[in-house]
Scaffold this motif. Sequence first.
Motif: not given
Length: 157
Positions: A52-57, A106-112, A114-126, A128-131
Amino acid sequence: MNTVTSHVESLLKKLLVLLSTLIVIGVTWQVISRYVLQSPSSVTEEAARFILIWMSLFGAAYAYQTGSHLGLDIVVNKLSKKSQIFAAMLSHILVVGFALNVMVFGGFSLVDLTMDPIQTSAALEIKMGYVYFAVPLSGLVIVLFGLNKIKLLASKV
């Protein structure tokens, strides 16, 4: 540039159809697993949220390109044709500026972030930078569409 934007628009349309299909399948499975199997799937709920996030954007980028966004044109319609073109150019310049500053940088800063100290999603464990990567990517698409609109309007002046 028109060919590039038409190809990007075509790809965007296909991506949105794919994402819509995936979210319908995922939510349908979520309903079946919850009410029929009595064992709700946490993976489909989280996947549907991310889709839904990807669809909205990307839907916002597509709507911008096709002129489907809600707009008030009462004042603009009262202007002369030349003033309407300048008002449209100003509008697109502001959209490009917003998309560049907020969505791309701002988006690239957000991705960066959440990728450096790896933040993963709870169920899918991917990661969050990819999201969150949908933010700068859709921002780049909006910038492309906006620049093309500005170029087309500039040729009318």
